[in-house]
Design an enzyme around this catalytic site. Structure first.
Site, mmCIF file in Angstrom:
data_model
loop_
_atom_site.group_PDB
_atom_site.id
_atom_site.type_symbol
_atom_site.label_atom_id
_atom_site.label_comp_id
_atom_site.label_asym_id
_atom_site.label_seq_id
_atom_site.Cartn_x
_atom_site.Cartn_y
_atom_site.Cartn_z
ATOM 1 C CD GLU A 93 23.534 96.545 53.436
ATOM 2 O OE1 GLU A 93 23.507 97.982 53.169
ATOM 3 O OE2 GLU A 93 22.755 96.089 54.207
ATOM 4 C CB CYS A 106 30.580 102.668 50.667
ATOM 5 S SG CYS A 106 30.095 102.852 52.395
ATOM 6 C CB CYS A 113 26.989 98.681 63.815
ATOM 7 S SG CYS A 113 27.952 100.167 64.541
ATOM 8 C CB CYS A 117 23.867 105.995 65.019
ATOM 9 S SG CYS A 117 25.528 106.386 65.830
ATOM 10 C CB CYS A 120 22.727 104.182 61.895
ATOM 11 S SG CYS A 120 23.863 102.925 60.813
ATOM 12 C CB CYS A 333 25.604 101.392 55.226
ATOM 13 S SG CYS A 333 25.473 102.513 56.638
HETATM 14 N N1 SAH Z 1 30.419 103.568 62.343
HETATM 15 C C1 SAH Z 1 31.009 104.729 61.331
HETATM 16 C C2 SAH Z 1 31.047 104.524 59.989
HETATM 17 C C3 SAH Z 1 29.685 103.790 59.385
HETATM 18 S S1 SAH Z 1 28.340 105.100 59.087
HETATM 19 C C4 SAH Z 1 30.602 106.088 61.824
HETATM 20 O O1 SAH Z 1 29.869 106.107 62.707
HETATM 21 O O2 SAH Z 1 31.062 106.892 61.125
HETATM 22 C C5 SAH Z 1 28.718 106.096 57.813
HETATM 23 C C6 SAH Z 1 28.116 107.562 57.977
HETATM 24 O O3 SAH Z 1 26.746 107.650 57.651
HETATM 25 C C7 SAH Z 1 28.276 108.197 59.452
HETATM 26 O O4 SAH Z 1 28.388 109.287 59.231
HETATM 27 C C8 SAH Z 1 26.682 107.920 59.955
HETATM 28 O O5 SAH Z 1 26.412 108.837 60.840
HETATM 29 C C9 SAH Z 1 25.956 108.089 58.440
HETATM 30 N N2 SAH Z 1 24.572 107.698 58.527
HETATM 31 C C10 SAH Z 1 24.106 106.626 59.234
HETATM 32 N N3 SAH Z 1 22.777 106.614 58.888
HETATM 33 C C11 SAH Z 1 22.640 107.543 58.272
HETATM 34 C C12 SAH Z 1 21.119 107.967 57.602
HETATM 35 N N4 SAH Z 1 20.085 107.097 57.776
HETATM 36 N N5 SAH Z 1 21.218 109.215 56.942
HETATM 37 C C13 SAH Z 1 22.362 109.714 56.860
HETATM 38 N N6 SAH Z 1 23.737 109.385 57.236
HETATM 39 C C14 SAH Z 1 23.785 108.375 57.955
#
Ligand code: SAH
Length: 351
Positions: A93, A106, A113, A117, A120, A333
């Site tokens: 994406e 972006c 991944c 997390c 995410c 994302c």
């Molecule tokens: N892996 C990297 C980059 C991708 S995620 C990282 O962890 O930073 C990009 C950002 O979006 C990160 O800060 C992540 O924690 C945040 N993110 C992911 N899912 C999210 C969600 N559902 N709501 C808000 N932020 C989110």
């Protein structure tokens, strides 16, 4: 013989391959500019190159394109989200965002991944592989072509953990900022990581002008480990130490990202502990109202985020609230790829 992915090569690598094939070195610059400046991805259209050489180029190199599988446009704020199909059938994406100063994009760095997390969507769809430099770059080039714009900023915040694909991401950064090619200053690039500490030290030595963003999301080790498993390997103390080193080495301010989630990390105590943790560090906090992911029931109260920001401010920590873009098109994302992956597992052809 396997063909060489030409869009992942820098100029000197291209020169070396051409010389090894008995061609003149200066041809490399011409070809590099066709690709990265004129954005011509068909050797037959490189008109100042002899037909013979074009033929040879086709034998040696391949140009891996991306294909728009889905394109969603927000009616609220002109955000456009792309689901791209890669040459091997995987999906990534890319999101194009419009700001008052221009466009920002972006990009994804991996197919899926490994970091897991909790909040995410990228984690839910599972990990397949890392992207090649060309596949990260082509998200920029193809989106610019499709939308008819030139982006003024890039954020590596799409699917994937950039520092888990370190070499290819570094190569992408060099390609996208190459003076002979795309020539975008790395001052307009942000790289976001969940906190892979050894790679932060390694990145510090590259002395790049980009903005490093750290996904922190909690000042408390137990809580952070719960929502971000990477914290079990590299805890908050180690992460903050690496950040301090990074700032010292590069002279660049770090951004800490913090998704404010009700009943998880949004209390006054969380704000106070966060302020204490970051005191004295040359940084900025970006608060993100958590994006809804259908498999999880995390929520943010918008007013709560503003309060959280004020509380940090009163404790001397500079914090802003990220604008929510593309809320009508699942711009968070990982959500489109997850749906596409689910559909193909269920036998549906149309993602
Ligand atoms: N892996 C990297 C980059 C991708 S995620 C990282 O962890 O930073 C990009 C950002 O979006 C990160 O800060 C992540 O924690 C945040 N993110 C992911 N899912 C999210 C969600 N559902 N709501 C808000 N932020 C989110």
């Amino acid at each position: 013989m396997e063909k060489v992915d030409i869009l992942s090569l820098d100029l000197s690598e291209l020169e070396d391959i051409l010389s090894a094939n008995g061609e003149k070195k200066f041809r490399a610059k011409q070809i590099f500019q066709w690709l990265h400046v004129k954005r011509v991805f068909d050797f037959d259209k490189m008109t100042d190159i002899s037909i013979q050489l074009r033929h040879r180029l086709k034998e040696i190199f391949c140009i891996n394109g991306l294909f728009v599988q889905k394109r969603l446009e927000s009616h609220i704020d002109n955000t456009v989200k792309y689901l791209y199909r890669l040459h091997d059938g995987n999906f990534v994406e890319t999101v194009l965002m419009e700001y008052s100063y221009g466009h920002s994009i972006c990009v994804s760095t991996q197919v899926g991944c490994k970091m897991g997390c909790r909040f995410c969507a990228s984690a839910i769809a599972g990990y397949v592989r890392s992207l090649e430099p060309s596949e990260i770059l082509m998200q920029v080039y193809e989106t610019e072509r499709d939308a008819g714009v030139r982006v003024s900023g890039i954020v590596l915040m799409g699917i994937g953990e950039p520092l888990d694909n370190y070499d290819n991401v570094l190569k992408f950064l060099r390609l996208v900022s190459d003076k002979n090619g795309n020539d975008l200053s790395l001052r307009h690039v942000s790289l976001s990581t969940c906190g892979i500490v050894p790679k932060i030290y390694q990145l510090a030595e590259e002395k790049l002008q980009l903005t490093l963003c750290i996904s922190l999301h909690s000042p408390d080790n137990d809580k952070r480990s719960e929502i971000m498993p990477v914290n079990r390997t590299y805890n908050i103390d180690e992460l903050i130490k690496a950040c301090r080193y990074y700032i010292d080495r590069t002279g660049r301010r770090i951004t800490f990202e913090y998704a404010v989630i009700n009943d998880v990390n949004s209390s006054d105590e969380d704000a106070d502990r966060l302020a204490a943790l970051l005191r004295g560090i040359n940084c900025h906090v970006n608060l993100i109202p958590v994006n809804k992911v259908k498999e999880r029931d995390y929520k943010t109260a918008r007013s709560g985020v503003a309060e959280f920001a004020k509380r940090l401010g009163r404790r001397g920590i500079n914090a802003t609230v990220r604008r929510t873009l593309g809320s009508d098109i699942e711009a968070a994302c990982g959500q489109l790829r997850r749906d596409a992956a689910e559909q193909s597992r269920n036998g549906g052809a149309d993602a």
